[in-house]
Write an enzyme that holds these catalytic residues in place. Sequence first.
Site, PDB file in Angstrom:
ATOM      1  N   ARG A 233       0.851  -1.191   0.000  1.00 44.14           N
ATOM      2  CA  ARG A 233       0.000   0.000   0.000  1.00 44.14           C
ATOM      3  C   ARG A 233       0.892   1.248   0.000  1.00 44.14           C
ATOM      4  O   ARG A 233       1.924   1.282   0.686  1.00 44.14           O
ATOM      5  CB  ARG A 233      -0.872   0.037   1.257  1.00 44.14           C
ATOM      6  CG  ARG A 233      -2.088  -0.882   1.169  1.00 44.14           C
ATOM      7  CD  ARG A 233      -3.137  -0.351   0.195  1.00 44.14           C
ATOM      8  NE  ARG A 233      -4.309  -1.210   0.089  1.00 44.14           N
ATOM      9  CZ  ARG A 233      -4.480  -2.169  -0.832  1.00 44.14           C
ATOM     10  NH1 ARG A 233      -3.542  -2.410  -1.731  1.00 44.14           N
ATOM     11  NH2 ARG A 233      -5.587  -2.872  -0.876  1.00 44.14           N
ATOM     12  N   GLU A 262      -4.021   7.510  -4.302  1.00 42.72           N
ATOM     13  CA  GLU A 262      -4.345   7.088  -5.669  1.00 42.72           C
ATOM     14  C   GLU A 262      -5.670   7.706  -6.138  1.00 42.72           C
ATOM     15  O   GLU A 262      -6.571   7.864  -5.323  1.00 42.72           O
ATOM     16  CB  GLU A 262      -4.432   5.553  -5.719  1.00 42.72           C
ATOM     17  CG  GLU A 262      -3.093   4.915  -5.425  1.00 42.72           C
ATOM     18  CD  GLU A 262      -3.156   3.392  -5.309  1.00 42.72           C
ATOM     19  OE1 GLU A 262      -4.239   2.811  -5.519  1.00 42.72           O
ATOM     20  OE2 GLU A 262      -2.113   2.798  -5.009  1.00 42.72           O
ATOM     21  N   HIS A 280      -1.358   0.653 -10.065  1.00 46.95           N
ATOM     22  CA  HIS A 280      -2.009  -0.344  -9.186  1.00 46.95           C
ATOM     23  C   HIS A 280      -2.585  -1.501 -10.027  1.00 46.95           C
ATOM     24  O   HIS A 280      -3.801  -1.738 -10.008  1.00 46.95           O
ATOM     25  CB  HIS A 280      -3.091   0.330  -8.347  1.00 46.95           C
ATOM     26  CG  HIS A 280      -3.446  -0.435  -7.096  1.00 46.95           C
ATOM     27  ND1 HIS A 280      -3.790   0.163  -5.924  1.00 46.95           N
ATOM     28  CD2 HIS A 280      -3.529  -1.775  -6.855  1.00 46.95           C
ATOM     29  CE1 HIS A 280      -4.075  -0.758  -5.014  1.00 46.95           C
ATOM     30  NE2 HIS A 280      -3.907  -1.953  -5.560  1.00 46.95           N
TER      31      HIS A 280
HETATM   32  P1  NAP Z   1      -1.361 -11.379   4.705  1.00 42.27           P
HETATM   33  O1  NAP Z   1      -1.365 -12.814   4.295  1.00 42.27           O
HETATM   34  O2  NAP Z   1      -2.254 -10.938   5.789  1.00 42.27           O
HETATM   35  O3  NAP Z   1       0.142 -10.997   5.079  1.00 42.27           O
HETATM   36  C1  NAP Z   1       0.487  -9.801   5.659  1.00 42.27           C
HETATM   37  C2  NAP Z   1       1.936  -9.873   6.125  1.00 42.27           C
HETATM   38  O4  NAP Z   1       2.308  -8.595   6.629  1.00 42.27           O
HETATM   39  C3  NAP Z   1       2.176 -10.889   7.219  1.00 42.27           C
HETATM   40  O5  NAP Z   1       3.410 -11.519   7.004  1.00 42.27           O
HETATM   41  C4  NAP Z   1       2.207 -10.033   8.484  1.00 42.27           C
HETATM   42  O6  NAP Z   1       3.013 -10.690   9.475  1.00 42.27           O
HETATM   43  C5  NAP Z   1       2.866  -8.774   7.946  1.00 42.27           C
HETATM   44  N1  NAP Z   1       2.574  -7.577   8.741  1.00 42.27           N
HETATM   45  C6  NAP Z   1       1.371  -7.058   9.038  1.00 42.27           C
HETATM   46  N2  NAP Z   1       1.513  -5.972   9.832  1.00 42.27           N
HETATM   47  C7  NAP Z   1       2.838  -5.823  10.029  1.00 42.27           C
HETATM   48  C8  NAP Z   1       3.613  -4.893  10.775  1.00 42.27           C
HETATM   49  N3  NAP Z   1       3.047  -3.896  11.479  1.00 42.27           N
HETATM   50  N4  NAP Z   1       4.966  -5.024  10.761  1.00 42.27           N
HETATM   51  C9  NAP Z   1       5.537  -6.022  10.068  1.00 42.27           C
HETATM   52  N5  NAP Z   1       4.857  -6.942   9.351  1.00 42.27           N
HETATM   53  C10 NAP Z   1       3.523  -6.838   9.328  1.00 42.27           C
HETATM   54  O7  NAP Z   1      -1.698 -10.431   3.469  1.00 42.27           O
HETATM   55  P2  NAP Z   1      -1.474 -10.712   1.905  1.00 42.27           P
HETATM   56  O8  NAP Z   1      -2.619 -11.481   1.373  1.00 42.27           O
HETATM   57  O9  NAP Z   1      -0.086 -11.239   1.696  1.00 42.27           O
HETATM   58  O10 NAP Z   1      -1.587  -9.209   1.338  1.00 42.27           O
HETATM   59  C11 NAP Z   1      -0.738  -8.204   1.823  1.00 42.27           C
HETATM   60  C12 NAP Z   1      -1.174  -6.836   1.349  1.00 42.27           C
HETATM   61  O11 NAP Z   1      -0.770  -6.641  -0.004  1.00 42.27           O
HETATM   62  C13 NAP Z   1      -2.676  -6.575   1.310  1.00 42.27           C
HETATM   63  O12 NAP Z   1      -3.185  -6.234   2.576  1.00 42.27           O
HETATM   64  C14 NAP Z   1      -2.773  -5.413   0.325  1.00 42.27           C
HETATM   65  O13 NAP Z   1      -2.668  -4.185   1.005  1.00 42.27           O
HETATM   66  C15 NAP Z   1      -1.551  -5.609  -0.571  1.00 42.27           C
HETATM   67  N6  NAP Z   1      -1.940  -5.998  -1.940  1.00 42.27           N
HETATM   68  C16 NAP Z   1      -1.690  -5.163  -2.980  1.00 42.27           C
HETATM   69  C17 NAP Z   1      -2.045  -5.542  -4.260  1.00 42.27           C
HETATM   70  C18 NAP Z   1      -1.771  -4.658  -5.424  1.00 42.27           C
HETATM   71  O14 NAP Z   1      -2.546  -4.684  -6.363  1.00 42.27           O
HETATM   72  N7  NAP Z   1      -0.688  -3.897  -5.418  1.00 42.27           N
HETATM   73  C19 NAP Z   1      -2.679  -6.743  -4.493  1.00 42.27           C
HETATM   74  C20 NAP Z   1      -2.925  -7.578  -3.408  1.00 42.27           C
HETATM   75  C21 NAP Z   1      -2.537  -7.205  -2.128  1.00 42.27           C
HETATM   76  P3  NAP Z   1       2.811 -10.426  11.061  1.00 42.27           P
HETATM   77  O15 NAP Z   1       1.348 -10.416  11.297  1.00 42.27           O
HETATM   78  O16 NAP Z   1       3.567 -11.537  11.694  1.00 42.27           O
HETATM   79  O17 NAP Z   1       3.446  -9.100  11.328  1.00 42.27           O
HETATM   80  C1  8YV Z   2      -6.952  -4.512  -6.198  1.00 40.44           C
HETATM   81  C2  8YV Z   2      -5.485  -4.847  -4.141  1.00 40.44           C
HETATM   82  O1  8YV Z   2      -6.424  -3.775  -7.235  1.00 40.44           O
HETATM   83  O2  8YV Z   2      -6.414  -6.868  -3.404  1.00 40.44           O
HETATM   84  C3  8YV Z   2      -5.900  -5.799  -3.091  1.00 40.44           C
HETATM   85  O3  8YV Z   2      -5.677  -5.491  -1.908  1.00 40.44           O
HETATM   86  O4  8YV Z   2      -4.889  -3.861  -3.882  1.00 40.44           O
HETATM   87  C4  8YV Z   2      -5.775  -5.140  -5.562  1.00 40.44           C
HETATM   88  O5  8YV Z   2      -5.826  -6.481  -5.838  1.00 40.44           O
HETATM   89  C5  8YV Z   2      -7.873  -3.618  -5.477  1.00 40.44           C
HETATM   90  O6  8YV Z   2      -8.240  -4.025  -4.236  1.00 40.44           O
HETATM   91  C6  8YV Z   2      -9.122  -3.434  -6.320  1.00 40.44           C
HETATM   92  O7  8YV Z   2      -9.449  -2.132  -6.388  1.00 40.44           O
END
Ligand code: NAP
Ligand code: 8YV
Length: 320
Positions: A233, A262, A280
């Site tokens: 994020r 964004e 994104h």
């Molecule tokens: P997840 O399985 O919940 O993993 C989150 C990770 O972050 C865990 O390893 C957690 O470990 C760590 N974390 C959380 N808070 C933390 C903190 N304060 N300090 C250090 N580590 C921390 O989530 P995910 O499914 O992998 O997704 C992660 C994030 O990616 C989503 O929440 C979203 O914001 C982002 N994302 C972006 C896109 C995009 O389009 N760019 C797409 C999908 C996801 P601990 O709890 O042990 O700290």
């Molecule tokens: C999407 C994301 O683009 O899953 C998320 O957390 O950031 C992306 O996969 C978004 O949520 C859809 O607007």
Amino acid sequence: MSDIKATVLVPGKIHPRVLERLEGQVEIVTAPSGPQPSLPADVAERIRAVAVSGSFNAAWMDALPKLEVIANFGVGYDGVDVKHAASRGIIVTNTPDVLNDEVADTTIALLINTVRRLYQAETHLRQGKWVSEGPFALSPFSLRNRKVGLFGMGRIGQEIAKRLEPFKVEIGYHTRSQRSELPYAYYASLKEMAQDVDVLICIVPGTPQTHKAIDAEILQALGPNGVFINVGRGSSVDEDALLKALQDGTLGAAGLDVFYEEPKVPEGFLSLPNATLLPHVASASVPTRNAMADLVADNVLGWLGDKKVVTPVPETPIKG
Ligand code: NAP
Ligand code: 8YV
């Protein structure tokens, strides 16, 4: 489904497949998104579920007295006031796992593009400069002999790490709790990791704890040979500090898929030669977005039919 007349609110835009899946099964009400709810009271009174892509705040929840479930399009649900939902007994769902591979693939592509400047190289070719000026300049950076640190090692972080293994780079991570089953080096502090690695990949959720965690100190620790990649994020980064570090060479390069506000991207980033900027798109393929849309619909219909959801977030678990 037992309750076919349930009313579902869709504020703002959502993936069309969510609407296709809901049509005929429920009454769909649309409304402009925004900080203040804008719905006639008699309609608000009927709404039991919300399907949302973007933000959904406490004021909206409080305008819907019968609201039971909020299905968020996206695994990250930082746009939804989940604390308020929990306090009102409203279930929040997200779209985990179905996008892990897509986001991890995009992260690797973004990393290689940032390090090897492939977009600029292709532009050189398309503009006829290969003919008129000769070969494209050597990339100042390489992935060879690098140490990569992941800030976040959850569902997506682990897929990114697996994909990095064949690239013969060292891999480490920082999270709050160590995952001792994983074969990667654990760093108890983000600063310690930034000092030790020369690629930092941010894949943590946007929370108050991660807000602007990547600041001037972290970027300086990463250093002039350092590469920063953000697919988590934009809120996790102090964007002013990042822009300055890229401009004055404190940081080598950055690849960014997400931004603080964004779709606004600060003007200064647009002219940086050492930044790769994406709007994104990490999960943005037709198959993956369809899978996310299906999960949103499954959560809404599952709740309205059988009081079951597929993917509740940890803050609002289903009891019983
Ligand atoms: P997840 O399985 O919940 O993993 C989150 C990770 O972050 C865990 O390893 C957690 O470990 C760590 N974390 C959380 N808070 C933390 C903190 N304060 N300090 C250090 N580590 C921390 O989530 P995910 O499914 O992998 O997704 C992660 C994030 O990616 C989503 O929440 C979203 O914001 C982002 N994302 C972006 C896109 C995009 O389009 N760019 C797409 C999908 C996801 P601990 O709890 O042990 O700290
Ligand atoms: C999407 C994301 O683009 O899953 C998320 O957390 O950031 C992306 O996969 C978004 O949520 C859809 O607007």
